[in-house]
Design a protein around this motif. Structure first.
Motif, PDB file in Angstrom:
ATOM      1  N   VAL A 143      46.055  42.726  36.347  1.00 37.01           N
ATOM      2  CA  VAL A 143      45.174  41.574  36.629  1.00 37.01           C
ATOM      3  C   VAL A 143      44.926  41.426  38.130  1.00 37.01           C
ATOM      4  N   SER A 144      45.860  41.883  38.943  1.00 36.76           N
ATOM      5  CA  SER A 144      45.662  41.753  40.393  1.00 36.76           C
ATOM      6  C   SER A 144      44.649  42.772  40.915  1.00 36.76           C
ATOM      7  N   LYS A 145      44.323  43.758  40.086  1.00 35.65           N
ATOM      8  CA  LYS A 145      43.335  44.761  40.531  1.00 35.65           C
ATOM      9  C   LYS A 145      41.984  44.577  39.867  1.00 35.65           C
ATOM     10  N   VAL A 146      41.987  44.313  38.547  1.00 36.58           N
ATOM     11  CA  VAL A 146      40.708  44.343  37.819  1.00 36.58           C
ATOM     12  C   VAL A 146      40.364  43.021  37.128  1.00 36.58           C
ATOM     13  N   GLY A 147      41.269  42.061  37.196  1.00 30.40           N
ATOM     14  CA  GLY A 147      40.997  40.767  36.549  1.00 30.40           C
ATOM     15  C   GLY A 147      41.362  40.772  35.078  1.00 30.40           C
ATOM     16  N   ARG A 148      41.206  39.606  34.460  1.00 36.76           N
ATOM     17  CA  ARG A 148      41.744  39.393  33.114  1.00 36.76           C
ATOM     18  C   ARG A 148      40.916  40.077  32.014  1.00 36.76           C
TER      19      ARG A 148
END
Ligand code: FAD
Ligand code: UDP
Length: 390
Positions: A143-148
């Protein structure tokens, strides 16, 4: 009397057997409770004559020249770069698409009908990425790279199936195996060396174990021979908790059931592996071996992987409480006299084949530095080392 009893004929056991036999001139007995050598990398011809991997697709890749050169003593290679597509639905629709995995520029453009370039996609991802102060879990990494949204589409379901745990309950190292790319590189791995053994893994293992000082007995469990076959030392590559009689309780390992099929068609899918991240699909991925092996045949063979709690231990499960339990077993292993613990199950590490080869070679170096060889005299020893290329 054997100098070594090696339990397990996979990469860990076989690499060590060859080194001990050929460099130190020692007598080695290798046993495996399975009816074959090669461990999880075992491959064989199926009923149609197609080369398949009994325990799921094994793709060799490494950045270590030392590891690649070492294995090259026992096999030629077929260059092969693995490609994976993930079958998902387009956001907000029921339309199924197959897009590159790891997520890359094309994945995003196809999924969202966009035509972003590399700079633009970086901004696009940054706008969706979640702020995570400390990255601890397999959810945090993604999630910290591509989102939820992309996390849920590609990682949450797959991971929940594979591990029977939510990514938030798994160490970050698990999903961190799969990168995110902003370019169009659609290879699964980017290692310097990517190739398949030219005649398969089993042939490579046969050659590795062909030294006259090595005796192989398959279909034999350690418990059957530990007291009846005289040996001086043991190399254990099975589950570490099993060696110690599960004294502190069972270490969790995840298993898989493999469903192998032969299809009456030349090709089933366009790439080596298609991933099925949706939680409703009971398998995680389907692999088609002809892509890996380059075999030409009117039929094709595929394997679907169904995660399972029961069955052979395949994956150590990386999470803090399991690591804590492993540490207790590791303390027993460190204290054990004349027993070396090597390999994925024995050191409870989610290691690829090349890492196991590296670990086995490092263990050999340690053994060689700390134990005088059992060999009869120095001249014979020097000759053996020269012949072994050491
Ligand atoms: P193993 O291959 O597990 O060998 C241990 C052996 O010990 C087994 O054969 C077992 O039967 C034997 N044994 C255990 N206990 C006993 C006993 N009591 N008595 C006798 N024998 C015993 N790695 C990659 O680099 N690329 C990949 O693409 C890849 N794909 C994989 C796909 C799957 C589905 C799985 C499960 C693993 C994959 N791996 C891959 C990882 C790879 O399989 C391992 O890194 C490697 O095989 C580990 O070698 P090992 O010798 O430590 O263990
Ligand atoms: N993973 C995922 N979706 C994918 C591929 C991988 O969620 O499409 C996660 C999953 O948790 C998996 C882990 O990333 O277990 C590591 O993937 P890899 O392909 O390296 O697994 P292996 O080949 O070791 O089974």
């Amino acid at each position: 009397m054997f100098d070594w009893l090696i339990v397990g004929a996979g990469f860990a056991g076989s690499v060590l057997a060859e080194r001990l036999a050929s460099v130190r001139g020692e007598k080695v007995l290798v046993i495996d409770r399975r009816p074959h050598i090669g461990g999880n990398a075992y491959d064989h011809l199926d009923e149609a004559g197609l080369l398949i991997h009994r325990y799921g697709p094994h793709i060799f890749h490494t950045n270590s020249k030392q590891v690649f050169d070492h294995l090259s003593r026992f096999t030629g290679w077929r260059p092969y770069e693995h490609r994976v597509l993930a079958e998902v639905t387009k956001p907000g629709t029921d339309e199924t698409v197959r897009v590159p995995m790891p997520i890359n520029l094309d994945t995003i453009n196809r999924l969202y009908d966009l035509s972003l370039d590399q700079d633009e996609v970086e901004g696009w991802l940054a706008a969706r990425a979640e702020q995570v102060p400390t990255i601890r879990t397999s959810e945090d990494v993604v999630v910290s790279k591509v989102g939820r949204e992309l996390y849920e589409k590609f990682f949450r379901g797959y991971t929940r199936k594979q591990w029977a745990l939510d990514p938030s309950e798994l160490d970050k190292s698990v999903t961190a195996r799969v990168p995110t790319r902003t370019n169009t590189d659609d290879r699964y791995f980017t290692d310097t060396f990517q190739a398949m053994p030219a005649d398969g893994y089993t042939k490579m293992f046969e050659k590795m174990l062909s030294h006259p000082n090595i005796t192989i007995r398959t279909g034999v469990d350690y418990a059957e021979v530990r007291d009846s076959i005289p040996h001086k030392r043991v190399i254990w590559t099975g589950p570490v908790d099993e060696y110690f009689g599960f004294r502190y309780g069972k270490l969790p390992y995840r298993s898989l059931r493999f469903e192998h099929s032969i299809l009456d068609q030349a090709e089933y899918q366009p790439v080596g592996t298609v991933n099925y991240p949706a939680e409703e699909v009971p398998y995680t991925r389907i692999s088609e071996y002809k892509h890996l092996t380059g075999q030409v045949h009117p039929k094709t063979s595929i394997t679907a992987e169904f995660p399972s709690a029961e069955g052979d231990p395949y994956y150590p499960i990386p999470r803090p409480e399991n690591q804590a339990l492993y540490k207790r077993y590791e303390a027993l292993a460190d204290a054990a006299q004349d027993v070396w613990f090597v390999g994925r199950l024995a050191t409870y590490r989610y290691y690829n084949m090349d890492q196991i080869v590296g670990q086995a070679l490092a263990t050999f170096t340690k053994i060689d530095a700390s134990l005088p060889p059992e060999a009869a005299n120095d001249d014979a020893e020097a000759l053996r080392r020269a012949a072994a290329g050491d």
